[in-house]
Design a protein around this motif. Sequence first.
Motif, PDB file in Angstrom:
ATOM      1  N   ASP A   1       2.802   2.605 -10.116  1.00  0.00           N
ATOM      2  CA  ASP A   1       1.958   1.411 -10.067  1.00  0.00           C
ATOM      3  C   ASP A   1       1.652   0.974 -11.503  1.00  0.00           C
ATOM      4  N   GLN A   2       1.607  -0.309 -11.730  1.00  0.00           N
ATOM      5  CA  GLN A   2       1.339  -0.836 -13.080  1.00  0.00           C
ATOM      6  C   GLN A   2      -0.008  -0.371 -13.623  1.00  0.00           C
ATOM      7  N   ARG A   3      -0.916  -0.013 -12.713  1.00  0.00           N
ATOM      8  CA  ARG A   3      -2.250   0.427 -13.137  1.00  0.00           C
ATOM      9  C   ARG A   3      -2.303   1.921 -13.429  1.00  0.00           C
TER      10      ARG A   3
ATOM     11  N   ARG B   1       8.152  -3.504  -3.216  1.00  0.00           N
ATOM     12  CA  ARG B   1       8.537  -3.233  -4.602  1.00  0.00           C
ATOM     13  C   ARG B   1      10.024  -3.445  -4.867  1.00  0.00           C
TER      14      ARG B   1
ATOM     15  N   TYR C   1       0.820   2.239   1.441  1.00  0.00           N
ATOM     16  CA  TYR C   1       0.456   1.977   0.050  1.00  0.00           C
ATOM     17  C   TYR C   1       0.336   0.485  -0.222  1.00  0.00           C
ATOM     18  N   ASN C   2       1.071  -0.306   0.520  1.00  0.00           N
ATOM     19  CA  ASN C   2       0.957  -1.753   0.359  1.00  0.00           C
ATOM     20  C   ASN C   2      -0.460  -2.221   0.659  1.00  0.00           C
TER      21      ASN C   2
ATOM     22  N   GLY D   1      -3.060   0.300  -2.030  1.00  0.00           N
ATOM     23  CA  GLY D   1      -3.031   0.006  -3.463  1.00  0.00           C
ATOM     24  C   GLY D   1      -3.490  -1.379  -3.849  1.00  0.00           C
ATOM     25  N   LYS D   2      -3.889  -2.180  -2.874  1.00  0.00           N
ATOM     26  CA  LYS D   2      -4.341  -3.537  -3.189  1.00  0.00           C
ATOM     27  C   LYS D   2      -5.786  -3.529  -3.624  1.00  0.00           C
TER      28      LYS D   2
ATOM     29  N   LEU E   1       5.053   5.654  -5.286  1.00  0.00           N
ATOM     30  CA  LEU E   1       4.422   4.337  -5.353  1.00  0.00           C
ATOM     31  C   LEU E   1       3.173   4.354  -6.222  1.00  0.00           C
ATOM     32  N   GLY E   2       2.372   5.399  -6.102  1.00  0.00           N
ATOM     33  CA  GLY E   2       1.143   5.483  -6.884  1.00  0.00           C
ATOM     34  C   GLY E   2       1.402   5.704  -8.363  1.00  0.00           C
TER      35      GLY E   2
END
Length: 232
Positions: A155-157, A78, A224-225, A228-229, A151-152
């Motif tokens: 996240d864009q989502r 990120r 998370y990499n 989160g995918k 990170l969560g």
Amino acid sequence: MYSIQQRLAAEFIGTFWLVLGGCGSAVLAAAFPQLGIGFVGVALAFGLTVLTMAYAIGHISGCHLNPAVTLGLVAGGRFPAKELPSYWIAQVLGGIAGAAVLYLIASGKAGFVAGGFASNGFGELSPGGYALGAVLLAEAVLTAMFMLIILGSTDQRAPAGLAPIAIGLGLTLIHLISIPVSNTSVNPARSLAVALFANTAALQQVWVFWLAPLAGAAVAGLIYNWLGKAKA
């Protein structure tokens, strides 16, 4: 697009505020039981510093305020690795400036003794007398969980606009868990800043509060990499 100078200035200011606000609540307010803030109030103060700065400068620098967070963001893909050293310098200098201002304020009271000055430690310097191994584990795991929250929630989502609240409350919870263990670091810049002014052996133990948070954040970034995918 903000320049690197603007972003570094934002990180300096944000980390200054984190140390002044969070550690200041411990040094100035929690020292007086009649004010009623206690360690719960200190935990909330740290959470509030991050929450307020996330809204104030998050759009400028990302509001890392923490070398471990910057490393975790690099590990999670990120943040560009080439900017990590400059962010670390800005954060460390901002933290030291915050601790210096806090020291000047605190020393304005007759009979002031720096003592631990909200520093972190293990063994005799741990509020609850916890050993090195327990402190290392707590700091690494809690920093990793903090990094996963960051990170969560960013996240864009994730739901837009709510990340600062999740991150601020996450940091508050972390302090509620670990103030008795290590006086809670999860942030190398915060630990180094106050250790420089403490009248204890805190500076000799500060390596722990670089090693454990950096390791925990890096592992969380890698996790998370993968976690989160989303599958195509």
